[in-house]
Design an enzyme around this catalytic site. Structure first.
Site, PDB file in Angstrom:
ATOM      1  N   HIS A 122       0.846  -1.195   0.000  1.00 51.33           N
ATOM      2  CA  HIS A 122       0.000   0.000   0.000  1.00 51.33           C
ATOM      3  C   HIS A 122       0.880   1.243   0.000  1.00 51.33           C
ATOM      4  O   HIS A 122       2.103   1.162   0.188  1.00 51.33           O
ATOM      5  CB  HIS A 122      -0.909   0.019   1.230  1.00 51.33           C
ATOM      6  N   LEU A 123       0.238   2.399  -0.179  1.00 49.59           N
ATOM      7  CA  LEU A 123       0.898   3.702  -0.060  1.00 49.59           C
ATOM      8  C   LEU A 123       0.132   4.493   0.999  1.00 49.59           C
ATOM      9  O   LEU A 123      -1.073   4.715   0.871  1.00 49.59           O
ATOM     10  CB  LEU A 123       0.902   4.458  -1.387  1.00 49.59           C
ATOM     11  N   HIS A 210       5.605   5.951  -0.844  1.00 52.67           N
ATOM     12  CA  HIS A 210       6.353   4.758  -1.214  1.00 52.67           C
ATOM     13  C   HIS A 210       5.535   3.497  -0.962  1.00 52.67           C
ATOM     14  O   HIS A 210       4.534   3.518  -0.244  1.00 52.67           O
ATOM     15  CB  HIS A 210       7.656   4.675  -0.406  1.00 52.67           C
TER      16      HIS A 210
END
Length: 263
Positions: A122-123, A210
């Protein structure tokens, strides 16, 4: 000769004393008001030990055993009725992304063997915050209202970077977003507004969006940055199949996670 009042009657006989007291109470209209009788003090009976020890252990607090959670340490104290909450964009890993991960992780583990592959990707759009149980529905609705007007967009994450959490209790190897950063900032701006409405902590001032690939307990930046990071970056660009040198994705919406009640 006038008669003496009964309340002042004195006798050596206890039986006569009782009769005199009874007579005084039976004549409330007499010259003086009778003194109210004070109740006998009640005696508290001792509770048997079998009862005292009957419910031991039924109100135990949460067990903070980091060994049961991969060594992870709680970042904020437990309080009954709290829910740990995190807003993020889920990333659905494709075959090329997983191939890249299979190549990078063994290289990084030569420097830090305790690195563990992420189970999901995930971000993040928020820090971990604490919601009271009765806030959950209005919080989720506020997020939906803020995100309703957003359109999907594409992003690229192709720069290997080392991260730690704020407490430096965990280290992450991630792929940093290099295209789509502005759109993620717009998302965070709306999430932050919801956080402010609920008096919660907003996101970092200069975020590095990220996708985390792997993590370990403790601060491992010294081992992972430098030579290890350079090797990971080279391998991510040239050492994999076509298309695996970067993570690409489309953001159709935003998700959230209530990781469980804190109590």
């Amino acid at each position: 000769m006038s008669a003496a009042p009964l309340v002042g009657y004195s006798s050596s006989s206890s039986e006569d004393e009782d009769e005199a007291k009874a007579g005084a109470q039976a004549q409330p209209g007499a010259g003086s008001c009778p003194r109210a009788q004070s109740p006998l003090p009640s005696q508290r009976l001792p509770v048997p030990d079998s009862v005292l020890h009957m419910f031991l252990g039924t109100e135990e607090g949460p067990e903070d055993d980091s060994a049961k959670h991969g060594g992870r340490v709680r970042t904020f104290p437990h309080e009954r009725g709290n829910w740990a909450t995190h807003v993020y964009v889920p990333y659905e890993a494709k075959e090329e992304f997983l191939d890249l991960l299979d190549m990078l992780l063994p290289r990084a583990q030569t420097y830090v063997p305790r690195l563990v592959r992420m189970e999901a990707f995930h971000l993040s759009l928020s820090q971990s915050v604490v919601l009271r149980h009765h806030w959950i529905l209005p919080f989720v609705q506020a997020l939906k209202d803020r995100m309703a007007s957003f359109q999907g967009f594409f992003f690229i994450a192709n720069r290997v970077k080392i991260y730690t959490n704020q407490e430096k209790t965990r280290t992450f190897v991630g792929l940093e977003v290099t295209s789509g950063h502005a759109q993620f900032l717009d998302l965070v701006s709306e999430v932050d507004r919801v956080m402010e409405e609920f008096d919660l902590t907003t996101f970092y001032q200069d975020p590095s969006f990220h996708i985390s690939l792997a993590w370990c307990v403790g601060d491992a930046r010294l081992q992972l940055e430098g030579q290890c990071l350079r090797e990971l970056q080279v391998n991510s660009r040239y050492g994999s199949t076509e298309g695996a040198e970067r993570a690409t994705g489309c953001v159709p919406g935003v998700a959230g996670e209530l990781t469980g009640p804190e109590g």
